[in-house]
Design a protein around this motif. Sequence first.
Motif, mmCIF file in Angstrom:
data_model
loop_
_atom_site.group_PDB
_atom_site.id
_atom_site.type_symbol
_atom_site.label_atom_id
_atom_site.label_comp_id
_atom_site.label_asym_id
_atom_site.label_seq_id
_atom_site.Cartn_x
_atom_site.Cartn_y
_atom_site.Cartn_z
ATOM 1 N N LEU A 1 -7.987 6.052 0.899
ATOM 2 C CA LEU A 1 -7.145 4.937 0.451
ATOM 3 C C LEU A 1 -5.524 5.078 1.707
ATOM 4 O O LEU A 1 -5.450 3.960 2.142
ATOM 5 C CB LEU A 1 -6.360 5.104 -0.864
ATOM 6 N N GLN A 2 -4.931 6.299 1.647
ATOM 7 C CA GLN A 2 -3.911 6.193 2.650
ATOM 8 C C GLN A 2 -4.062 6.161 4.046
ATOM 9 O O GLN A 2 -3.434 5.071 4.691
ATOM 10 C CB GLN A 2 -3.211 7.490 2.162
ATOM 11 N N THR B 1 -6.386 4.161 5.122
ATOM 12 C CA THR B 1 -6.816 2.464 5.213
ATOM 13 C C THR B 1 -5.611 1.948 5.351
ATOM 14 O O THR B 1 -5.383 0.875 5.833
ATOM 15 C CB THR B 1 -7.593 2.407 4.148
ATOM 16 N N VAL B 2 -4.459 2.287 4.293
ATOM 17 C CA VAL B 2 -3.415 1.599 3.970
ATOM 18 C C VAL B 2 -2.506 1.590 5.679
ATOM 19 O O VAL B 2 -1.767 0.751 5.956
ATOM 20 C CB VAL B 2 -2.267 2.018 3.063
ATOM 21 N N GLU B 3 -2.508 2.829 5.979
ATOM 22 C CA GLU B 3 -2.040 3.214 7.370
ATOM 23 C C GLU B 3 -2.446 2.171 8.581
ATOM 24 O O GLU B 3 -1.769 1.796 9.317
ATOM 25 C CB GLU B 3 -2.164 4.761 7.672
ATOM 26 N N GLU B 4 -3.761 2.032 8.429
ATOM 27 C CA GLU B 4 -4.482 1.166 9.419
ATOM 28 C C GLU B 4 -3.857 -0.099 9.421
ATOM 29 O O GLU B 4 -3.632 -0.918 10.274
ATOM 30 C CB GLU B 4 -5.946 1.535 9.194
ATOM 31 N N ILE B 5 -3.911 -0.550 8.162
ATOM 32 C CA ILE B 5 -3.497 -2.241 7.831
ATOM 33 C C ILE B 5 -1.989 -2.235 8.241
ATOM 34 O O ILE B 5 -1.583 -3.233 8.872
ATOM 35 C CB ILE B 5 -3.628 -2.255 6.286
ATOM 36 N N GLU B 6 -1.290 -1.366 8.049
ATOM 37 C CA GLU B 6 0.273 -1.207 8.342
ATOM 38 C C GLU B 6 0.361 -1.524 9.969
ATOM 39 O O GLU B 6 1.142 -2.119 10.466
ATOM 40 C CB GLU B 6 1.094 -0.141 7.738
#
Length: 452
Positions: free
Chosen positions: A175-176, A178-183
């Motif tokens: 999850l983390q 993936t969120v970093e990639e979105i950011e």
Amino acid sequence: MTEPDEALEAGGRQVPQDVPAEQAVLGGMLLSKDACAQVLEFLRGNDFYRPVHERIFSVIQDLFGSGVPVDVVSVHTALMESGDLSRVGGGAYLHTLIASVPTAANASYYARSVYDRAVERRLIEAGTRLVQLGYTGSRGTSRSTDDLATLAQQAVFEVTAREQAEDFNALADMLQPTVEEIEAAGKRGGEMVGVPTGFTDLDRLLNGLTPGQLVLVAGRPGLGKSTLAADVARHAAIRAGQASAIFSLEMSKVEIVMRLLSAEARVPLHVLRSGQLSDDDWSKLAKCMGEIADAPLFVDDTPSMNLMHIRSKAQRLRQRHDLRLLVVDYLQLMTSPKRSESRQQEVADLSRGLKLLAKELHIPIIGVCQLNRGPEQRQNKLPQLSDLRESGSLEQDADVVILMHRDDYYDKESARAGEADVIVAKHRNGPTDTVTVAAQLHLSRFVDMAIV
């Protein structure tokens, strides 16, 4: 280097092993970075029979993975720092390994022998476990005969299975990142992350060609599918500086470079082929050659390439030149080294193999394809996904399918003469649409028509 009885089982039989091959593998790796890359693709430390060889291999693997040059000095230093130098025979044994192999070119051959012997040893171990299961049975235990059969199957599977625990991750661990990639994508402000195609609207639609994607460019003969694929490779290499390769099973190297020069210098292809260039044409050509000479574009025109050849060559380009894009022109001319029930099955194997190669090398691969005669049998002549020739698996395996269409190909008096439709008929990660470009096929290129 082995004791007289080291390779003997209790029954006096020889344990499968090839110590000279192990020495040749390690010697080759100490001599060549390319040998390291080839061997590390499939060999693991526990494939070695002698523990000292496994230890040396592990050190080489760690150094190579860290980007440190692998040679006698670096391996000697690493072993000395870990306190293992004396256990492996000292620095003298490292020089013995190099002396055991005349050339590093055969390292992968010897590595295959090491791997085969390791598989044979695992077969013996699995067979021993199977015998024990057979004698023990389900008597006096809570295991059923089905459980025993499952254990037996697992023992056989583990013979060639590799420990790849890193391939599996729990959702909480993913999850983390993936969120970093979105950011990160948000911070880029819409900037494209994939390999640019050189066509503004197409790049907006696809966000560039993403690593791991299989992109099919398909069309009837003469519509310009090879030209479009070459345009993308040309733009990626010359404009974006990203190493690209064209593996052509249809055209020669000279023909491909001639088309490239025609597109870049804007000298008609038929003029280049005839050799009747004006002084202005020669001037354009000379200027163009000076500008593109250092572009990281590679061409291979080996006929009858199969997937194994493409994989091997692409891996070398990835290792040596950081390959970012591969074009295969065209897929239906590829051959398969293994026998298939039908041509459809063969094409299915090839398309699946290219998709797996794209994921393995983490690059987009463009596969040029022929369409069947379906468009010519329809009133509007527009191509469809169902027109992909010889195999429905092409549509299934591809992440993006681009179909080429030109009205003036079928109607010389068309009001859209000089235009071409780049139809994104499948887009696994986004919308589909049609992008219009200008067809300048006399210059072997398509030109962007988007208003920036």
